[in-house]
Design an enzyme around this catalytic site. Sequence first.
Site, mmCIF file in Angstrom:
data_model
loop_
_atom_site.group_PDB
_atom_site.id
_atom_site.type_symbol
_atom_site.label_atom_id
_atom_site.label_comp_id
_atom_site.label_asym_id
_atom_site.label_seq_id
_atom_site.Cartn_x
_atom_site.Cartn_y
_atom_site.Cartn_z
ATOM 1 C CE LYS A 1 -7.360 -5.507 -6.198
ATOM 2 N NZ LYS A 1 -6.322 -5.573 -7.046
ATOM 3 C CG HIS B 1 -2.109 -0.938 1.029
ATOM 4 N ND1 HIS B 1 -3.181 -0.664 0.218
ATOM 5 C CD2 HIS B 1 -2.328 -2.168 1.547
ATOM 6 C CE1 HIS B 1 -4.027 -1.677 0.256
ATOM 7 N NE2 HIS B 1 -3.531 -2.602 1.041
ATOM 8 N N GLY C 1 -4.859 -11.655 -3.719
ATOM 9 C CA GLY C 1 -3.712 -10.766 -3.512
ATOM 10 C C GLY C 1 -2.519 -11.147 -4.375
ATOM 11 C CB SER D 1 -1.452 -9.280 -9.377
ATOM 12 O OG SER D 1 -1.097 -8.352 -8.448
ATOM 13 C CB SER D 2 -6.198 -12.894 -10.614
ATOM 14 O OG SER D 2 -7.087 -12.144 -9.811
ATOM 15 C CG ASP E 1 -0.628 -5.396 -8.567
ATOM 16 O OD1 ASP E 1 0.297 -5.328 -7.744
ATOM 17 O OD2 ASP E 1 -1.825 -5.312 -8.267
HETATM 18 P P1 NG1 Z 1 -3.501 -6.722 -5.270
HETATM 19 O O1 NG1 Z 1 -4.798 -6.624 -4.589
HETATM 20 O O2 NG1 Z 1 -2.627 -7.704 -4.641
HETATM 21 O O3 NG1 Z 1 -3.610 -6.929 -6.730
HETATM 22 C C1 NG1 Z 1 -3.287 -4.057 -4.808
HETATM 23 C C2 NG1 Z 1 -2.936 -3.018 -5.854
HETATM 24 C C3 NG1 Z 1 -1.434 -2.682 -5.854
HETATM 25 C C4 NG1 Z 1 -0.968 -2.340 -4.457
HETATM 26 C C5 NG1 Z 1 -1.417 -3.448 -3.474
HETATM 27 C C6 NG1 Z 1 -1.095 -3.128 -2.036
HETATM 28 C C7 NG1 Z 1 -4.428 -3.254 -7.775
HETATM 29 C C8 NG1 Z 1 -4.563 -3.752 -9.153
HETATM 30 N N1 NG1 Z 1 -3.279 -3.508 -7.178
HETATM 31 O O4 NG1 Z 1 -2.726 -5.295 -5.132
HETATM 32 O O5 NG1 Z 1 -1.180 -1.624 -6.764
HETATM 33 O O6 NG1 Z 1 -1.433 -1.079 -4.056
HETATM 34 O O7 NG1 Z 1 -2.819 -3.674 -3.537
HETATM 35 O O8 NG1 Z 1 0.268 -2.985 -1.860
HETATM 36 O O9 NG1 Z 1 -5.319 -2.636 -7.246
#
Ligand code: NG1
Length: 495
Positions: free
Chosen positions: A249, A59, A158, A160-161, A205
């Site tokens: 998300k 984050h 978490g 990044s699919s 990601d």
């Molecule tokens: P995840 O939810 O793991 O894809 C998200 C954000 C990242 C980053 C992380 C927290 C998206 C696509 N990715 O990752 O940019 O902020 O949370 O470190 O929203």
Amino acid sequence: MSAGDPINVYDDLAPVYGDATEAARRRYETIKAAFEERFGAAPEAFARSPGRVNLIGEHIDYEGYGVLPMALAVDTVVAVRKAGNQLVVCNVDADKYPEKAFSVDPAQEVDVGKHNWGNYFVAAYKGVFEHLAAKGAAAPAPAGLQIMIHGTVPTGGGLSSSAAIVCASALAVMRMHGIELTKGEVSEFTAKAERYVGVTSGGMDQAISIMGMPGIAKLVEFNPVRASDVVLPEGAVFVVANSLAISNKAESATKHYNLRVVECRLAAGVLAALLGESKESARQVLTLKEVEPLIEAKYSGPKASTSGAQTAAVEELLHEGAYETAEIEELLGAKLTDLYEGNASALRVLAANGRFELRKRALHVYAEKQRVPDFRDVCNSGAGVEEKLAKLGKLMDESHASCRDLYECSSVELDALVQVNKAAGAIGSRLTGAGWGGCTVSLAREGEVEGFIEKVKGGYFKGLIEAGRIREEDLPECIFASKPASGGAVLTLKL
Ligand code: NG1
């Protein structure tokens, strides 16, 4: 490899899949067969892009700070062919992801209100054309496309699919339109494009999905996006475990992810105002990184630019407990809804929340951003392996505690899994990705990985099997050791 390199194009699976090439071949044959069955012809090309695990730096990408992820072997594959006058988006798993059709107009809106898996493809499609327009390049006529997708990145985990599908889709769209762009350009525009799906994400990601390399983790920095190599200590293995608490998300953004993005911006603005900026200029401050020089100016001295000075400034200036909307409006001299005029996702956050935690969020960001270069420096140091592992583990543990207590993005399941990981011998363990569910990443010694995984299976997953939540045969997808894998590529295969 640099951000200026072109996207890799291979006519063989081996450079991407290495030891796992035979299994990959069977998978691509299945995708091709599904494509032929639906569209009556073979795909012209495949594009693929991987998921990732973030080792440290959570984050903080949207606050402008560097992060340290590695690409995983799990990925999304997009088989594609130019035909017809629509974008027909299908998935091998048609029950879960039913067929969708969209217009070829790059100006079409993505309907965020109706969350639909095909939106990820449309977001990438729009992103390609918008990038060309933004750089003043001539765009080819939009062509109809037939698409068959298959993904192995666990969703809502978490890992990044979402970036994997957006990046692979963008590469497929580019290939079919004869558009060639650099890895840096694709990393930048896919990060923006993913925001069409409703999450105001940072750029980590997409950057690692496009720029990942076998065997190497990357320190990814932003504005402009760039990635430098981080060689992990010999014998260090990262084990990903899925808590199985799904965090969607895009659907929960107003209460979780996008709320944190708003809280960080408001913390930055309020800090700037309290550091003596006029209300008008404080309103222009968008990230906590931009506040750094203001802190440095106020607390002049040799340490004024360190994470410690920033933390001290936050502790002195921001009060404990939540700020109400009216208090922030007074400090910034404007209505929050005016501050975010035209920003639909932030306006949804404001409509759903009237209280904002500023101090805890800023404390997390300023401490976490320092752990990223610290992690890199440990890897690059001349210390012995055991000392390196111990220091990396400590940084990971501190990161988890900060995510849990200050950023409040953990969950009961993630905390329980981290505890099980630690009890099973993890040198360090933390949630990875956005949090509120999804996966943990743990550091283990190579020779101890199998024993570690067995213990975590017994301590966390056995109960879930008994409760009927998962089957024994699903376990390899729930917990696995991972090495840094290859980034996004186009494949012109003769299958
Ligand atoms: P995840 O939810 O793991 O894809 C998200 C954000 C990242 C980053 C992380 C927290 C998206 C696509 N990715 O990752 O940019 O902020 O949370 O470190 O929203």
